[in-house]
Each structure stands twice: as C-alpha cells, then as structure tokens.
Design a protein around this motif. Structure first.
Motif, PDB file in Angstrom:
ATOM      1  N   UNK A  54       0.808  -1.231   0.000  1.00 35.20           N
ATOM      2  CA  UNK A  54       0.000   0.000   0.000  1.00 35.20           C
ATOM      3  C   UNK A  54       0.836   1.274   0.000  1.00 35.20           C
ATOM      4  N   UNK A  69      -1.938  -1.594   8.209  1.00 33.49           N
ATOM      5  CA  UNK A  69      -3.393  -1.505   8.403  1.00 33.49           C
ATOM      6  C   UNK A  69      -3.686  -1.301   9.895  1.00 33.49           C
TER       7      UNK A  69
ATOM      8  N   UNK B 100      -3.650 -10.072   4.844  1.00 38.10           N
ATOM      9  CA  UNK B 100      -3.893 -10.623   3.504  1.00 38.10           C
ATOM     10  C   UNK B 100      -5.372 -10.904   3.248  1.00 38.10           C
ATOM     11  N   UNK B 102      -7.850  -9.100   4.455  1.00 37.46           N
ATOM     12  CA  UNK B 102      -8.418  -7.771   4.156  1.00 37.46           C
ATOM     13  C   UNK B 102      -8.012  -7.348   2.739  1.00 37.46           C
ATOM     14  N   UNK B 103      -6.790  -7.662   2.372  1.00 36.72           N
ATOM     15  CA  UNK B 103      -6.308  -7.366   1.017  1.00 36.72           C
ATOM     16  C   UNK B 103      -7.177  -8.067  -0.031  1.00 36.72           C
ATOM     17  N   UNK B 106     -10.534  -6.158  -0.134  1.00 32.82           N
ATOM     18  CA  UNK B 106     -10.479  -4.775  -0.643  1.00 32.82           C
ATOM     19  C   UNK B 106      -9.939  -4.700  -2.064  1.00 32.82           C
TER      20      UNK B 106
END
Lengths: 225, 225
Positions: A54, A69, B100, B102-103, B106
């Motif tokens: 990110x 995060x 990962x 959440x990745x 999203x």
C-alpha cells in the motif's frame, strides 16, 4: 513475544487518524517507541520496504517485522502486550468490537472522505454526506456506556478517534454537516469524554497546524478543477 | 463459550463466496449447524432482525447472538471452538493472515466485482480488471507453501475461496481475464489443491446452477441499459 530489548518503531505522520489510533494504543499499553515521521509527498525507502503493497502509513515495526493496516496493528499490539487490554476477553464482545470498527472504516470514514473530495458533483456529495450521517446515527444508538469499551476506552473508541477529532475539523473546513450535538447527543458527549481522557489527550495532534494543512488541501481541490 | 447444547444457525444463500467461507470454517471445526436459506430478493424477518445494519448474508447466530461480516465470523468461530485452529497462534503470523484477508476483500473481490458491473464504461472496467490482476499477482508472490496456512488450510485460504471458485466462474461468464495458470502459476496450483481438499470439496456449491444464476445476472446488466 515482547521482551525488554524490543525495538519498536512507528512510521507515521502527525495529522493521520489511522496513525493516531496506533499512538493511542501504544500509550495505553505503556510501550516506548520511536516515531519516524514520513513525508507522504516523498516517501522514505523504509516505508516502501515495509509496506510495499500500500505504501501507506501507519506501519508498525516490531523487531524489524512490519505490520500495516491500523486495525490489524491494534490487534497485534493487543496480542503482543497483554496489559490494559484493548479488546474485551469474551469472544462475542470481541466480534462486536471488530464489527463496529470495520463499520467505522467502511461507512463513516470512507464516505465522509468521499464527501469531502466530490467537490464537482453536488448530488454525489449529498449522497455521501447522507450515508455518513446515517452511519453516525447508527453508531449513536450503539453507545450505551461512557465509552464503547464500557468504563474504559477500548478497540471501538480508538477506531472512532476520527469521529471525535477529524470530523469536527472537516465540518469547520468544508461546511458539511455530518455530526452535531443535536443529531448525535451520545456520540457528541462521548467525543468530549474521549478527547479528555488523559491517554488520548496527550496523543492528539495540535489542532491549528492540522486545520491549516487540511484547509489548504481542501482548497486545492477547487483550484485543480 | 461453546457447550453441547449450542444452537448454531447460519443465514446464507448457496452461491455466496462470503457464506461459503463460514461453511468451510464450520466444517473444519466439526460444528453442526442449521442452514437457513435466504432469498435476497425477499429478505426474511430473521435476517432484518439479526443484521439490521447491512441486511446482508452471511449472518452467523450462536445461541441467539448474531455475528455479521464473514471475516469477523471466522474469528468468532476460531475463538469459540478451539479445535483445528484457523488462525496461527503466533501474533505476527496472525497479523499477516488478517492483513492478507483484508487485502483479498479490498483489492481482489471489490475490484473484480466492480469490473463485472461497469459494463457501460470500458475505461473504468479496464482499470478495475488491471487493479484486480495486479492484486492477484501480489498475492501470487506471497504463496510460499502448499496453502497460505502452510500444510493445512487456514484463515487466508478460506478468505481466498472467491479466487479459487468464483473468479474462474466470472471469467467464463464475462470473458474478463483476471487470473490464469500462466500469470499466476502458484495461485492456480493452490486453487486446485484447495478445491480438492476434502473439507472444502464437500462445501462448494454445485457449479452449473451457480453459473446459470450469475450468467443471468450478468446479462441483465446489459438489458437494463
């Protein structure tokens, strides 16, 4: 595992609500750490190395192992340093804390940021303001105690720092109406209690420079049209 | 706390990747549960009662206490029933698993769903396809073992069920190219290993009716223009 020789770093920037979450958690746990100020217009090699996916802050680095995060970082801190728990111990209450924190990210922060940035689409902007206000109203009805965490601040309170500090700032700069004492009396009272909590108070950024920074950013949105 | 008299329900629909995550976790733990099929075009009072905020599935209900959001549900299940852990025990590896997952939500699921739905904006569609493909490439490079969980399936594998089953389906229906054996050899191999895992295999929805359902939905996007 936390030891006495822990090397703890936080890559962040004053003025970021997501960084502020991590700072409050670290203060609550009594963890010493080194704050590395990032210039997001000229990102450091360390940031690119530690968060290649990110390239964003905050990045928490514990003994050279990076975590990104903010909500993931909060869980990591809570699991690594057990004193002053941030999440409740009961699995169901933990699930609720995770649910509401995600709700704050998805339905309040994301929509209010969208509202700020849609300066050239009045209809879209109104839609986002409305969504954000409705979400704040839902959260308002969830607040039953002094804090979301009960008598002490916890995961949801820390996640909600954006509501206490950044939303009033956004309102003053943009004139958008998301949140006030009349619409959300519980949340409004909570925001004052929260910002006056001794741990929180000493971790909040100074209002004036942050105000000036966001005001300049907001005005640039019109200039670039 | 889990007891022998647990009342365990799952409000869901066959064909939802998010519901499928919960089904795999429950099977992995050996938890008996009642599956309540929801018609999302005519939502049940139970769904509206248990998930008034999002009115979405899955909703997991344990002794009349509802939990929503599939990743939150997975954590709740893992904390309530300790056998066959889904998350690793080490805090750092837990943080990576949460990061990962959440990745995947999203950057892979959200963008690929957007790509499917932007049928009237070729440029926007391409942008979403590209973002989704890039995210799959990043995930590809993270896969070092047989499964994301190592020798056994874990949190990230379960979160990634969408990639194994739904992305190939989407590609066949829409012609969009997100993922193939050439671009992502590790992920491609993983998807076959994962779908052939005995626990996963018996929880996957039947392909043909799901294919027909999504195809009809996709075609309706063009009709309504």
């Amino acid at each position: 595992m936390a030891t006495n020789q822990d090397d703890v770093k936080l890559l962040g920037a004053v003025g970021s609500a997501f960084v502020c979450r991590v700072q409050i958690a670290l203060k609550l746990k009594g963890i010493q750490y080194k704050f590395l100020e990032e210039n997001m217009a000229n990102k450091s090699d360390l940031l690119l190395k530690y968060n290649p996916v990110y390239k964003k802050i905050p990045v928490f680095v514990h003994n050279d192992k990076p975590v990104s995060e903010s909500l993931v970082i909060l869980e990591y801190i809570d699991e690594t340093w057990k004193q002053n728990p941030i999440l409740p111990s009961d699995p169901y209450r933990r699930a609720l804390a995770r649910f509401w924190s995600k709700f704050i990210d998805d339905k309040i922060i994301a929509t209010s940021i969208k509202a700020v940035h849609t300066v050239d689409d009045e209809k879209e902007r109104e839609k986002n303001v409305e969504e954000s206000s409705e979400a704040l109203q839902i959260l308002e009805n969830e607040l039953k105690d002094k804090f979301f965490g009960g008598e002490n601040i916890g995961f949801v309170d820390i996640a909600a720092v954006y509501i206490a500090f950044w939303i009033p700032l956004i309102q003053d700069i943009t004139g958008l109406q998301l949140f006030n004492a009349e619409k959300c009396p519980n949340l409004y009272k909570w925001s004052h209690e929260f910002l006056n909590h001794p741990i929180v108070k000493e971790n909040m950024p100074p209002r004036d420079p942050i105000f000036a920074y966001f005001k300049a950013h907001y005005e640039s949105l019109f200039v670039s049209k």
